[in-house]
Design a protein around this motif. Structure first.
Motif, PDB file in Angstrom:
ATOM      1  N   ARG A 102      -8.999 -72.688  -5.596  1.00 24.37           N
ATOM      2  CA  ARG A 102      -7.956 -73.168  -6.479  1.00 24.37           C
ATOM      3  C   ARG A 102      -8.314 -73.233  -8.030  1.00 24.37           C
ATOM      4  N   GLY A 103      -7.413 -72.591  -8.962  1.00 22.34           N
ATOM      5  CA  GLY A 103      -7.599 -72.667 -10.189  1.00 22.34           C
ATOM      6  C   GLY A 103      -8.891 -71.822 -10.704  1.00 22.34           C
ATOM      7  N   ARG A 104      -9.262 -70.945 -10.130  1.00 25.39           N
ATOM      8  CA  ARG A 104     -10.460 -70.127 -10.408  1.00 25.39           C
ATOM      9  C   ARG A 104     -10.280 -68.780  -9.761  1.00 25.39           C
ATOM     10  N   PRO A 105      -9.316 -67.850 -10.491  1.00 28.33           N
ATOM     11  CA  PRO A 105      -9.288 -66.371 -10.046  1.00 28.33           C
ATOM     12  C   PRO A 105     -10.470 -65.664 -10.052  1.00 28.33           C
ATOM     13  N   ASP A 106     -11.491 -65.953 -10.738  1.00 27.80           N
ATOM     14  CA  ASP A 106     -12.655 -65.153 -10.907  1.00 27.80           C
ATOM     15  C   ASP A 106     -13.706 -65.494  -9.722  1.00 27.80           C
ATOM     16  N   LEU A 107     -13.273 -66.455  -9.045  1.00 29.97           N
ATOM     17  CA  LEU A 107     -14.338 -66.688  -7.651  1.00 29.97           C
ATOM     18  C   LEU A 107     -13.483 -66.432  -6.622  1.00 29.97           C
ATOM     19  N   VAL A 108     -13.502 -65.060  -6.073  1.00 31.04           N
ATOM     20  CA  VAL A 108     -12.879 -64.637  -5.076  1.00 31.04           C
ATOM     21  C   VAL A 108     -13.817 -63.794  -4.184  1.00 31.04           C
ATOM     22  N   ARG A 109     -13.670 -64.063  -2.793  1.00 33.61           N
ATOM     23  CA  ARG A 109     -14.732 -63.349  -2.039  1.00 33.61           C
ATOM     24  C   ARG A 109     -14.015 -62.886  -0.538  1.00 33.61           C
ATOM     25  N   ILE A 110     -14.643 -62.085   0.013  1.00 37.87           N
ATOM     26  CA  ILE A 110     -14.346 -61.767   1.268  1.00 37.87           C
ATOM     27  C   ILE A 110     -15.561 -62.223   2.371  1.00 37.87           C
ATOM     28  N   ARG A 111     -15.179 -62.318   3.596  1.00 31.56           N
ATOM     29  CA  ARG A 111     -16.089 -63.153   4.408  1.00 31.56           C
ATOM     30  C   ARG A 111     -17.541 -62.293   4.639  1.00 31.56           C
ATOM     31  N   ASP A 112     -17.268 -60.799   4.671  1.00 31.60           N
ATOM     32  CA  ASP A 112     -18.469 -59.931   4.747  1.00 31.60           C
ATOM     33  C   ASP A 112     -19.164 -59.618   3.574  1.00 31.60           C
ATOM     34  N   GLU A 113     -19.016 -60.011   2.410  1.00 28.08           N
ATOM     35  CA  GLU A 113     -19.453 -59.799   1.423  1.00 28.08           C
ATOM     36  C   GLU A 113     -20.915 -60.163   1.165  1.00 28.08           C
ATOM     37  N   VAL A 114     -21.828 -59.501   0.622  1.00 29.83           N
ATOM     38  CA  VAL A 114     -23.352 -59.782   0.576  1.00 29.83           C
ATOM     39  C   VAL A 114     -23.319 -60.663  -0.617  1.00 29.83           C
ATOM     40  N   GLU A 115     -24.335 -61.737  -0.397  1.00 28.50           N
ATOM     41  CA  GLU A 115     -24.313 -62.710  -1.655  1.00 28.50           C
ATOM     42  C   GLU A 115     -25.924 -63.010  -1.655  1.00 28.50           C
ATOM     43  N   PRO A 116     -26.393 -63.590  -2.783  1.00 32.83           N
ATOM     44  CA  PRO A 116     -27.604 -64.207  -2.879  1.00 32.83           C
ATOM     45  C   PRO A 116     -27.940 -65.008  -1.900  1.00 32.83           C
ATOM     46  N   ALA A 117     -29.237 -65.010  -1.319  1.00 33.62           N
ATOM     47  CA  ALA A 117     -29.736 -65.990  -0.386  1.00 33.62           C
ATOM     48  C   ALA A 117     -29.560 -67.509  -0.954  1.00 33.62           C
ATOM     49  N   PHE A 118     -29.769 -67.576  -2.132  1.00 31.31           N
ATOM     50  CA  PHE A 118     -29.607 -69.034  -2.648  1.00 31.31           C
ATOM     51  C   PHE A 118     -28.291 -69.544  -2.442  1.00 31.31           C
ATOM     52  N   GLN A 119     -27.276 -68.777  -2.557  1.00 27.13           N
ATOM     53  CA  GLN A 119     -25.882 -68.889  -2.667  1.00 27.13           C
ATOM     54  C   GLN A 119     -25.545 -69.373  -1.120  1.00 27.13           C
ATOM     55  N   VAL A 120     -25.884 -68.306  -0.205  1.00 32.15           N
ATOM     56  CA  VAL A 120     -25.542 -68.818   0.876  1.00 32.15           C
ATOM     57  C   VAL A 120     -26.303 -70.248   1.439  1.00 32.15           C
ATOM     58  N   TRP A 121     -27.293 -70.296   1.095  1.00 31.00           N
ATOM     59  CA  TRP A 121     -28.116 -71.583   1.613  1.00 31.00           C
ATOM     60  C   TRP A 121     -27.396 -72.525   1.037  1.00 31.00           C
ATOM     61  N   LEU A 122     -26.999 -72.515  -0.407  1.00 33.52           N
ATOM     62  CA  LEU A 122     -26.237 -73.835  -0.978  1.00 33.52           C
ATOM     63  C   LEU A 122     -24.967 -74.148  -0.335  1.00 33.52           C
ATOM     64  N   ARG A 123     -24.225 -73.083  -0.127  1.00 31.50           N
ATOM     65  CA  ARG A 123     -23.065 -73.281   0.593  1.00 31.50           C
ATOM     66  C   ARG A 123     -22.949 -73.914   2.121  1.00 31.50           C
ATOM     67  N   ASN A 124     -24.085 -73.325   2.765  1.00 26.52           N
ATOM     68  CA  ASN A 124     -24.244 -73.831   4.262  1.00 26.52           C
ATOM     69  C   ASN A 124     -24.847 -75.646   4.106  1.00 26.52           C
ATOM     70  N   LEU A 125     -25.504 -75.805   2.804  1.00 23.35           N
ATOM     71  CA  LEU A 125     -25.949 -77.257   2.823  1.00 23.35           C
ATOM     72  C   LEU A 125     -24.620 -77.883   2.394  1.00 23.35           C
ATOM     73  N   MET A 126     -23.790 -77.431   1.680  1.00 24.10           N
ATOM     74  CA  MET A 126     -22.743 -78.343   1.135  1.00 24.10           C
ATOM     75  C   MET A 126     -21.409 -78.319   2.279  1.00 24.10           C
ATOM     76  N   ASN A 127     -21.632 -77.703   3.268  1.00 26.18           N
ATOM     77  CA  ASN A 127     -20.522 -77.594   4.192  1.00 26.18           C
ATOM     78  C   ASN A 127     -20.999 -78.549   5.344  1.00 26.18           C
TER      79      ASN A 127
END
Length: 140
Positions: free
Chosen positions: A115-140
């Motif tokens: 919401r409100g950030r059109p630059d932050l778009v992703r698809i589910r299978d996209e490859v992301e840095p390990a730190f980012q995946v770890w942080l997302r799992n930590l926050m969810n």
């Protein structure tokens, strides 16, 4: 034993040097740790924490691109999606090599918007840095 003012044993020169070196090493380690944090990833995940909304996109182009960071993710897709404002935008996503058949040009794909950030778009299978995946799992 209680030492009164002025009666404490003096530190030797070696003890002072060790304390100074330990202090410099500790401060250097803290500064290095703070400098190593990817703040752009932290900001992006903080924005995603407020909510991602599903949308749909259309794959425009499929290509390969070598990357030293992701040797098993050479597939890059260019896609377009419709933002919540009704604007059509374009983005890219790097995908694992085994998914190249699923994302052919003309394929409709699910897209996650922030919401409100059109630059932050992703698809589910996209490859992301390990730190980012770890942080997302930590926050969810």
């Amino acid at each position: 034993m209680v030492y009164l003012s002025g009666a404490t044993p003096k530190r030797t020169q070696t003890q002072r040097l060790i304390r100074i070196l330990f202090g410099v090493a500790a401060v250097s380690l803290i500064i290095w740790g703070l400098a190593a944090i990817p703040y752009d990833v932290l900001r992006a995940e903080r924005a995603r924490l407020y909510g991602e909304e599903p949308s749909s996109g259309l794959v425009l182009r499929l290509r390969t691109d070598e990357s030293a960071e992701h040797p098993h993710a050479r597939v890059v897709i260019d896609y377009t999606y419709v933002d919540r404002d009704g604007l059509a935008r374009r983005a890219q996503a790097r995908l694992p090599d085994n998914l190249w058949r699923r994302y052919r040009p003309g394929t409709v794909i699910p897209v996650l918007l922030v919401r409100g950030r059109p630059d932050l778009v992703r698809i589910r299978d996209e490859v992301e840095p390990a730190f980012q995946v770890w942080l997302r799992n930590l926050m969810n």
